[in-house]
Enzyme design. Structure first.
Site, PDB file in Angstrom:
ATOM      1  N   GLY A  12      76.598  89.922  67.986  1.00 15.52           N
ATOM      2  CA  GLY A  12      76.047  89.453  69.252  1.00 15.52           C
ATOM      3  C   GLY A  12      75.572  90.700  69.979  1.00 15.52           C
ATOM      4  N   LYS A  13      74.352  90.649  70.490  1.00 19.99           N
ATOM      5  CA  LYS A  13      73.769  91.886  71.046  1.00 19.99           C
ATOM      6  C   LYS A  13      74.603  92.452  72.198  1.00 19.99           C
ATOM      7  CE  LYS A  13      69.324  90.208  69.565  1.00 19.99           C
ATOM      8  NZ  LYS A  13      69.275  90.953  68.308  1.00 19.99           N
TER       9      LYS A  13
ATOM     10  N   THR B   4      61.360 100.361  70.998  1.00 19.24           N
ATOM     11  CA  THR B   4      62.006 100.947  69.819  1.00 19.24           C
ATOM     12  C   THR B   4      61.177 100.548  68.592  1.00 19.24           C
ATOM     13  OG1 THR B   4      63.529  99.061  69.732  1.00 19.24           O
ATOM     14  CG2 THR B   4      64.320 101.037  70.828  1.00 19.24           C
TER      15      THR B   4
ATOM     16  N   GLY C 258      60.622 105.543  65.249  1.00 19.27           N
ATOM     17  CA  GLY C 258      61.140 106.219  66.432  1.00 19.27           C
ATOM     18  C   GLY C 258      61.125 105.356  67.673  1.00 19.27           C
TER      19      GLY C 258
ATOM     20  N   ASP D  36      71.018  97.614  69.377  1.00 18.94           N
ATOM     21  CA  ASP D  36      72.134  97.529  70.333  1.00 18.94           C
ATOM     22  C   ASP D  36      72.776  98.906  70.527  1.00 18.94           C
ATOM     23  OD1 ASP D  36      71.633  94.809  70.346  1.00 18.94           O
ATOM     24  OD2 ASP D  36      72.970  94.478  68.642  1.00 18.94           O
TER      25      ASP D  36
END
Ligand code: RIB
Length: 297
Positions: free
Chosen positions: A39-40, A219, A224, A251
């Site tokens: 879960g993030k 992201t 990168g 995350d």
């Protein structure tokens, strides 16, 4: 008192590592598996805490075996769990994750369980008000997310929105957000610009800035990360790492970026730190379980 409050979900990630991600109708024999925190929001909280930050996690769990797993894992990582709602009527969620060990790439199905029923009236806003930064994603119901972003903004916090998984958002969201942190797929969803390189990332970020967002961080996985606030632009290459599982890398980035920001680091330093933490997290299996501790960096 926690400097950072996170709103998000916990699910038990059941991860399968194999030579490929099976296609529809196919059975493969895999190499390894992991059952651990996912879960993030949960992964971001673990990332922050393992790096020495104080974090309060607002979520909802079922009163069941995976709910127990959640509380024991979160408490072991010194995360404040006192604002987690326990439901008698819903199950704790799970995610099924297939990982290709050659690339570290994955395919995920998340069954959110209890947090899909989270209500505004169940949220204790006291600790949001006393925090410095509020970090969230799009895995809990949007009315709850919007409510918490508003409370945070009204109380002078910095709001960070990791807009994942991508979904349609009202304009209000963008105006409440100080840092918007999509990955390349999510950035494409919100900006309409397909991202293949740094130039595309810049185009996408410019569109997002025009929507009222103050700072955009895209992201880019193995390419990168790109930052823009309209005045300053920063591009940082990904660190070289032998990725076996990229689940939770975003995350790791969001959690560690938030922590560096709370500590008053300059934006470039925050991005470099987060880039390193995210890279390291891809070298091991699991999402929450793959978050590094400070001395590993
Ligand atoms: O960002 C990775 C996470 O997304 C996984 O842990 C999975 O549970 C999903 O929520």
């Amino acid at each position: 008192m926690s400097d950072i409050t996170i709103l998000g979900i916990f699910v038990a990630d059941i991860s399968f590592l194999g030579d490929k991600i099976p296609v529809s109708g196919e059975t493969i024999l895999g190499d390894d598996y992991n059952i651990g925190p996912g879960g993030k929001g949960c992964n971001q909280a673990i990332a922050i805490s393992r790096l020495g930050g104080k974090v309060n996690f607002i979520s909802k769990l079922g009163r069941d075996e995976y709910g127990e797993l959640a509380l024991s894992k979160l408490r072991k990582d010194n995360i404040d769990t006192s604002d987690i709602v326990i439901s008698e009527n819903h199950k704790t969620g799970v995610a099924g994750i297939h990982i290709d060990r050659n690339t570290g790439k994955n395919a995920i199905t998340v069954i959110r369980g209890a947090p899909s029923s989270l209500k505004v009236k169940e949220i204790n806003i006291d600790k949001i008000k006393k925090s410095k930064v509020f970090l969230t994603q799009l895995e809990v119901p949007l009315d709850v997310t919007l409510h918490c972003l508003k409370v945070a903004k009204d109380n002078g916090l910095t709001n960070i929105l990791n807009p994942a998984p991508a979904c349609e958002l009202k304009k209000e969201f963008f105006e409440l957000v100080d840092y918007f942190t999509p990955n390349e797929t999510e950035a494409e969803f919100y900006s309409g610009v397909k991202i293949n390189n740094e130039i595309d990332a810049k185009k996408s970020a410019n569109k997002l800035l025009k929507m009222g967002i103050k700072n955009v961080i895209i992201t880019l996985g193995e390419k990168g990360v790109f930052f823009s606030n309209g005045n300053e632009e920063i591009y940082i290459k990904a660190i070289q790492a032998k990725a076996i599982d990229t689940t939770g890398a975003g995350d790791a980035f969001n959690g560690s970026f938030t922590l560096a920001l709370v500590k008053g680091k300059k934006i470039r330093e925050c991005l470099e730190f987060a880039n390193k933490v995210a890279g390291l997290s891809t070298t091991r299996l699991g999402a929450g379980d793959s978050m590094p501790i400070l001395k590993e960096l």
